[in-house]
Design a protein around this motif. Structure first.
Motif, PDB file in Angstrom:
ATOM      1  N   LEU A  40      41.572  16.649  25.930  1.00  0.00           N
ATOM      2  CA  LEU A  40      41.614  18.105  25.984  1.00  0.00           C
ATOM      3  C   LEU A  40      40.273  18.744  26.300  1.00  0.00           C
ATOM      4  N   THR A  41      39.191  18.102  25.901  1.00  0.00           N
ATOM      5  CA  THR A  41      37.869  18.699  26.100  1.00  0.00           C
ATOM      6  C   THR A  41      36.900  17.664  26.664  1.00  0.00           C
ATOM      7  N   VAL A  42      35.862  18.191  27.306  1.00  0.00           N
ATOM      8  CA  VAL A  42      34.805  17.349  27.868  1.00  0.00           C
ATOM      9  C   VAL A  42      33.472  18.049  27.621  1.00  0.00           C
ATOM     10  N   ASP A  43      32.450  17.254  27.324  1.00  0.00           N
ATOM     11  CA  ASP A  43      31.107  17.810  27.207  1.00  0.00           C
ATOM     12  C   ASP A  43      30.092  16.771  27.651  1.00  0.00           C
ATOM     13  N   VAL A  44      28.834  17.139  27.601  1.00  0.00           N
ATOM     14  CA  VAL A  44      27.748  16.237  28.003  1.00  0.00           C
ATOM     15  C   VAL A  44      26.766  16.118  26.850  1.00  0.00           C
ATOM     16  N   LEU A  45      26.443  14.896  26.491  1.00  0.00           N
ATOM     17  CA  LEU A  45      25.421  14.593  25.495  1.00  0.00           C
ATOM     18  C   LEU A  45      24.179  14.169  26.259  1.00  0.00           C
ATOM     19  N   SER A  46      23.070  14.825  25.986  1.00  0.00           N
ATOM     20  CA  SER A  46      21.816  14.495  26.659  1.00  0.00           C
ATOM     21  C   SER A  46      20.711  14.364  25.611  1.00  0.00           C
ATOM     22  N   LEU A  47      20.145  13.172  25.513  1.00  0.00           N
ATOM     23  CA  LEU A  47      19.086  12.899  24.540  1.00  0.00           C
ATOM     24  C   LEU A  47      17.954  12.144  25.210  1.00  0.00           C
ATOM     25  N   ASN A  48      16.725  12.478  24.800  1.00  0.00           N
ATOM     26  CA  ASN A  48      15.585  11.689  25.266  1.00  0.00           C
ATOM     27  C   ASN A  48      14.638  11.459  24.092  1.00  0.00           C
ATOM     28  N   HIS A  49      13.559  10.739  24.363  1.00  0.00           N
ATOM     29  CA  HIS A  49      12.631  10.348  23.304  1.00  0.00           C
ATOM     30  C   HIS A  49      11.927  11.531  22.635  1.00  0.00           C
ATOM     31  N   GLU A  50      11.986  12.715  23.237  1.00  0.00           N
ATOM     32  CA  GLU A  50      11.341  13.900  22.659  1.00  0.00           C
ATOM     33  C   GLU A  50      12.265  14.700  21.746  1.00  0.00           C
ATOM     34  N   PRO A  90      13.908  16.217  18.739  1.00  0.00           N
ATOM     35  CA  PRO A  90      13.366  16.273  17.376  1.00  0.00           C
ATOM     36  C   PRO A  90      14.225  15.571  16.323  1.00  0.00           C
ATOM     37  N   GLN A  91      15.504  15.363  16.600  1.00  0.00           N
ATOM     38  CA  GLN A  91      16.387  14.724  15.617  1.00  0.00           C
ATOM     39  C   GLN A  91      16.873  13.358  16.090  1.00  0.00           C
ATOM     40  N   LYS A  92      16.109  12.717  16.972  1.00  0.00           N
ATOM     41  CA  LYS A  92      16.558  11.444  17.547  1.00  0.00           C
ATOM     42  C   LYS A  92      16.811  10.384  16.474  1.00  0.00           C
ATOM     43  N   ALA A  93      15.959  10.285  15.472  1.00  0.00           N
ATOM     44  CA  ALA A  93      16.134   9.271  14.421  1.00  0.00           C
ATOM     45  C   ALA A  93      17.397   9.535  13.613  1.00  0.00           C
ATOM     46  N   GLU A  94      17.646  10.796  13.258  1.00  0.00           N
ATOM     47  CA  GLU A  94      18.836  11.151  12.481  1.00  0.00           C
ATOM     48  C   GLU A  94      20.106  10.918  13.290  1.00  0.00           C
ATOM     49  N   LEU A  95      20.068  11.297  14.570  1.00  0.00           N
ATOM     50  CA  LEU A  95      21.238  11.083  15.422  1.00  0.00           C
ATOM     51  C   LEU A  95      21.528   9.599  15.583  1.00  0.00           C
ATOM     52  N   ARG A  96      20.493   8.814  15.814  1.00  0.00           N
ATOM     53  CA  ARG A  96      20.688   7.371  15.945  1.00  0.00           C
ATOM     54  C   ARG A  96      21.308   6.807  14.677  1.00  0.00           C
ATOM     55  N   ALA A  97      20.746   7.160  13.545  1.00  0.00           N
ATOM     56  CA  ALA A  97      21.226   6.634  12.268  1.00  0.00           C
ATOM     57  C   ALA A  97      22.695   6.991  12.019  1.00  0.00           C
ATOM     58  N   SER A  98      23.136   8.134  12.497  1.00  0.00           N
ATOM     59  CA  SER A  98      24.514   8.571  12.252  1.00  0.00           C
ATOM     60  C   SER A  98      25.550   7.701  12.955  1.00  0.00           C
ATOM     61  N   PHE A  99      25.129   6.930  13.970  1.00  0.00           N
ATOM     62  CA  PHE A  99      26.063   6.089  14.722  1.00  0.00           C
ATOM     63  C   PHE A  99      25.932   4.602  14.393  1.00  0.00           C
ATOM     64  N   GLN A 147      13.942   4.995  21.118  1.00  0.00           N
ATOM     65  CA  GLN A 147      13.470   6.005  22.072  1.00  0.00           C
ATOM     66  C   GLN A 147      14.617   6.314  23.024  1.00  0.00           C
ATOM     67  N   PRO A 148      15.606   7.085  22.578  1.00  0.00           N
ATOM     68  CA  PRO A 148      16.806   7.297  23.390  1.00  0.00           C
ATOM     69  C   PRO A 148      16.500   7.950  24.733  1.00  0.00           C
ATOM     70  N   ASN A 149      17.281   7.553  25.700  1.00  0.00           N
ATOM     71  CA  ASN A 149      17.232   8.154  27.029  1.00  0.00           C
ATOM     72  C   ASN A 149      18.626   8.020  27.603  1.00  0.00           C
ATOM     73  N   LEU A 150      19.436   9.037  27.404  1.00  0.00           N
ATOM     74  CA  LEU A 150      20.792   8.948  27.928  1.00  0.00           C
ATOM     75  C   LEU A 150      21.368  10.326  28.203  1.00  0.00           C
ATOM     76  N   VAL A 151      22.210  10.329  29.213  1.00  0.00           N
ATOM     77  CA  VAL A 151      23.054  11.473  29.530  1.00  0.00           C
ATOM     78  C   VAL A 151      24.452  10.891  29.633  1.00  0.00           C
ATOM     79  N   ALA A 152      25.365  11.369  28.804  1.00  0.00           N
ATOM     80  CA  ALA A 152      26.716  10.811  28.768  1.00  0.00           C
ATOM     81  C   ALA A 152      27.754  11.922  28.739  1.00  0.00           C
ATOM     82  N   ILE A 153      28.787  11.734  29.519  1.00  0.00           N
ATOM     83  CA  ILE A 153      29.952  12.617  29.476  1.00  0.00           C
ATOM     84  C   ILE A 153      30.877  12.077  28.393  1.00  0.00           C
TER      85      ILE A 153
END
Length: 181
Positions: free
Chosen positions: A72-82, A84-93, A148-154
């Motif tokens: 039903l829905t689509v979005d884009v997730l875009s994360l890079n090493h800069e 500010p919440q990269k560590a928290e986001l990583r830990a959540s998965f 050090q995330p670097n991703l753009v994902a649909i």
């Protein structure tokens, strides 16, 4: 390069097999009900493209998959090493979890490691640019985007509010290699 490492749960340090050829990866995952595909953009995507520009570049493939699977829905997730919440986001998965709906990710750029716990095996799928993976609802898994995330994902969802994770309580994810290992 995309890859699939298949581990028995009793031997997280030594995969039973490692595959790097797309057709072999797709066929092995298909045996487990996992869709693995490759898409190409209809137009060039510039670094820093907006969500709308990214979706537009893949609109035909997105529309086809959404119609086929009822997303039903689509979005884009875009994360890079800069981020500010990269560590928290990583830990959540990083803990093993399940979803009540499919988890669909298409990697426009960068990479990520999906680990799928199916019966007595862990299928570690390194997804990179142009890879699409669809993890069926109820499949135990975890995801690593790296230190050090670097991703753009649909991402595509059945639920307009997005997916909710239900932790399994199993500590298996802590025993297997991470993206940066």
């Amino acid at each position: 390069m995309s890859s699939l490492s298949v581990y028995h749960v009793s031997s997280p340090d030594l995969p039973n097999k490692v595959l790097t050829h797309f057709d072999d990866i797709a066929a092995t995952l298909a045996e487990q009900g996992i869709r693995f595909d490759r898409w190409q953009a209809a137009t060039r995507i510039a670094p820093g493209a907006s969500q709308e520009e990214v979706i537009s570049a893949y609109q035909e493939q997105i529309d086809r998959l959404m119609t086929e699977r009822g997303y039903l829905t689509v979005d884009v997730l875009s994360l890079n090493h800069e981020h500010p919440q990269k560590a928290e986001l990583r830990a959540s998965f990083l803990d093993e979890h399940r979803h009540d709906e499919d988890e669909v990710r298409f990697f426009v750029a960068g990479r990520g490691l999906f680990n799928l716990h199916i019966d007595d095996y862990v299928y570690a799928v390194l997804c990179e640019r142009n890879d699409l993976i669809s993890v069926p609802a109820g499949t135990a898994h975890w995801f690593d985007m790296g230190e050090q995330p670097n991703l753009v994902a649909i991402r595509m969802f059945n639920n307009p509010q997005g997916w909710k994770a239900s932790l399994t309580g199993d500590t298996i994810a802590s025993r297997f290699p991470r993206l940066d290992d």
